[in-house]
Design a protein around this motif. Structure first.
Motif, short mmCIF file in Angstrom:
data_model
loop_
_atom_site.label_atom_id
_atom_site.label_comp_id
_atom_site.label_asym_id
_atom_site.label_seq_id
_atom_site.Cartn_x
_atom_site.Cartn_y
_atom_site.Cartn_z
N LYS A 69 2.69 5.88 9.91
CA LYS A 69 1.77 5.11 9.09
C LYS A 69 0.65 4.61 9.99
CE LYS A 69 1.72 1.35 5.76
NZ LYS A 69 2.51 0.32 5.11
N GLU A 113 -2.95 2.62 9.98
CA GLU A 113 -3.85 1.79 9.20
C GLU A 113 -4.96 1.30 10.11
OE1 GLU A 113 -1.59 -1.34 7.44
OE2 GLU A 113 -0.76 -0.06 5.90
N THR A 114 -6.18 1.53 9.68
CA THR A 114 -7.32 1.00 10.43
C THR A 114 -7.64 -0.39 9.89
OG1 THR A 114 -8.93 1.89 8.87
CG2 THR A 114 -8.25 3.34 10.69
N ASP A 154 -10.33 -1.28 8.52
CA ASP A 154 -10.96 -1.09 7.21
C ASP A 154 -9.91 -0.90 6.12
OD1 ASP A 154 -13.48 -1.31 8.31
OD2 ASP A 154 -13.81 0.86 8.43
N GLU A 155 -8.87 -0.13 6.42
CA GLU A 155 -7.81 0.11 5.43
C GLU A 155 -7.06 -1.19 5.13
OE1 GLU A 155 -6.49 4.72 6.19
OE2 GLU A 155 -5.74 3.20 7.58
N ILE A 156 -6.78 -1.97 6.15
CA ILE A 156 -6.08 -3.24 5.96
C ILE A 156 -6.94 -4.18 5.11
CG2 ILE A 156 -5.22 -5.31 7.13
CD1 ILE A 156 -4.40 -3.41 9.44
N ARG A 215 -9.24 -3.29 2.98
CA ARG A 215 -9.27 -2.74 1.62
C ARG A 215 -7.98 -3.04 0.87
NH1 ARG A 215 -11.67 -2.04 -2.83
NH2 ARG A 215 -11.25 -0.10 -3.92
N ILE A 216 -6.86 -2.94 1.56
CA ILE A 216 -5.56 -3.25 0.94
C ILE A 216 -5.53 -4.71 0.49
CG2 ILE A 216 -3.10 -3.56 1.42
CD1 ILE A 216 -3.31 -1.00 3.17
#
Length: 107
Positions: free
Chosen positions: A46, A48-49, A51-53, A55-56
């Motif tokens: 898994k 996660e960048t 940005d992904e965190i 966005r989540i």
């Protein structure tokens, strides 16, 4: 080993090999360890960048807001139905459906 070779090609997965050869599922995992074929182990990676965190977290907030809006909408509908029940009773109708028919609206 033939079974590990078949697993490597990807033509059959572990479950299919277990059924085909009538072996225990743990046996395949033992062979994978014994013959140091870690590439065949089921692993999950898994990534996660930032940005992904971010966005989540934004999506989680949006979900909470939508839940609150849905709850409010449900409560508003319940209140409206209660008002109609009271109005139907005070106006002498048997039920809300009868009142809505007289008002020419959908029940």
């Amino acid at each position: 080993m033939k079974i590990l070779d078949e697993l490597t090609t990807g033509k059959l997965n572990k479950n299919q090999l277990v059924k085909l050869y009538g072996i225990n599922p743990t046996t395949i995992n033992e062979w994978i360890r014994k013959y140091e074929r870690k590439d065949l182990m089921n692993t999950r990676i898994k990534v996660e960048t930032k940005d992904e965190i971010t966005r989540i977290k934004e999506l989680q907030k949006e979900i909470e807001q939508l839940k609150k809006l849905l709850l409010k909408k449900d409560l508003d509908a319940m209140v409206e139905e209660s008002y109609l029940e009271v109005a139907a009773e005070k106006l002498g109708y048997k039920n809300v459906t009868e009142l809505k028919k007289k008002l020419n609206t959908k029940p």
